[in-house]
Enzyme design. Structure first.
Site, mmCIF file in Angstrom:
data_model
loop_
_atom_site.group_PDB
_atom_site.id
_atom_site.type_symbol
_atom_site.label_atom_id
_atom_site.label_comp_id
_atom_site.label_asym_id
_atom_site.label_seq_id
_atom_site.Cartn_x
_atom_site.Cartn_y
_atom_site.Cartn_z
ATOM 1 N N ARG A 12 2.268 -0.777 -4.936
ATOM 2 C CA ARG A 12 2.146 -2.226 -4.805
ATOM 3 C C ARG A 12 1.333 -2.597 -3.572
ATOM 4 O O ARG A 12 1.406 -1.942 -2.531
ATOM 5 C CB ARG A 12 3.513 -2.928 -4.761
ATOM 6 C CG ARG A 12 4.185 -3.135 -3.422
ATOM 7 C CD ARG A 12 4.693 -1.853 -2.808
ATOM 8 N NE ARG A 12 5.432 -1.042 -3.753
ATOM 9 C CZ ARG A 12 6.724 -1.210 -4.019
ATOM 10 N NH1 ARG A 12 7.394 -2.122 -3.355
ATOM 11 N NH2 ARG A 12 7.335 -0.422 -4.861
ATOM 12 N N GLY B 243 0.832 -1.199 0.000
ATOM 13 C CA GLY B 243 0.000 0.000 0.000
ATOM 14 C C GLY B 243 0.860 1.240 0.000
ATOM 15 O O GLY B 243 0.640 2.181 0.775
ATOM 16 N N HIS B 244 1.868 1.230 -0.847
ATOM 17 C CA HIS B 244 2.746 2.387 -0.994
ATOM 18 C C HIS B 244 3.559 2.239 -2.278
ATOM 19 O O HIS B 244 3.533 1.182 -2.922
ATOM 20 C CB HIS B 244 3.676 2.517 0.225
ATOM 21 C CG HIS B 244 4.575 1.347 0.429
ATOM 22 N ND1 HIS B 244 4.406 0.445 1.460
ATOM 23 C CD2 HIS B 244 5.639 0.900 -0.276
ATOM 24 C CE1 HIS B 244 5.337 -0.490 1.378
ATOM 25 N NE2 HIS B 244 6.095 -0.245 0.320
ATOM 26 N N ALA B 245 4.260 3.314 -2.618
ATOM 27 C CA ALA B 245 5.236 3.282 -3.717
ATOM 28 C C ALA B 245 6.559 3.805 -3.172
ATOM 29 O O ALA B 245 6.616 4.375 -2.086
ATOM 30 C CB ALA B 245 4.755 4.154 -4.876
ATOM 31 N N ILE C 149 5.936 6.810 -0.800
ATOM 32 C CA ILE C 149 4.698 7.555 -1.066
ATOM 33 C C ILE C 149 3.591 6.668 -0.511
ATOM 34 O O ILE C 149 3.342 5.576 -1.032
ATOM 35 C CB ILE C 149 4.442 7.783 -2.568
ATOM 36 C CG1 ILE C 149 5.675 8.347 -3.268
ATOM 37 C CG2 ILE C 149 3.241 8.702 -2.761
ATOM 38 C CD1 ILE C 149 5.540 8.424 -4.790
#
Ligand code: TYD
Length: 139
Positions: free
Chosen positions: A102, A55-57, A127
């Protein structure tokens, strides 16, 4: 800047298996068939049923994700396309390039997600807000 990276830049690498009658061995070694030098290893385990991780980049970080035990799915998202990759063999590593959202989900009971990363942990490289990610990808 990795604003232009896409889910199609990611692929599954076969780290290969050294077979022996004492069991199998798989190796990830810098400079030998992996796309970056490894500076950190971490793993996710004891994941409750139905839980979603990630749940981030990342702005810069590159990763190889391995189902060291069991299975799970990685859903990659470049803001335009999504790609789901199911991992279930310890010799297969999903290469995730920088600049992609992802999520890891569908963890089987007892599964272990091992991540080989190109750099040390740095919260500034994350992010974590999807709207900010979409803004970043539209730069
Ligand atoms: P987090 O990034 O939220 O996990 P995921 O994205 O895989 O679901 O990380 C979980 C916790 O672990 C969070 O408190 C940050 C910490 N952490 C570190 O201290 N060092 C690391 O290298 C990583 C990956 C996480």
């Amino acid at each position: 800047m990795f604003t232009n990276s896409t889910v199609f830049d990611c692929s599954v690498i076969d780290l290969s298996i050294v077979h022996s009658n004492r069991g199998n061995t798989t190796v990830a070694e810098n400079g030998r068939g992996i796309p970056f030098d490894i500076r950190r290893v971490y793993y996710l385990y004891d994941i409750p049923g139905g839980e979603v991780r990630g749940g981030h980049a990342h702005f810069e970080l590159e990763q190889l994700v391995v189902a060291a035990s069991g299975s799970f799915d990685v859903v990659l998202d470049d803001g335009r396309f999504k790609k789901r990759v199911s991992l279930n063999r310890p010799h297969l590593a999903l290469h995730i390039v920088p600049g992609l959202w992802r999520e890891l989900e569908n963890f089987s009971s007892g599964s272990i997600s091992m991540v080989l990363a190109s750099d040390k942990y740095d919260e500034k490289d994350y992010i974590r807000d999807y709207d900010k990610f979409i803004n970043y990808k539209s730069l």
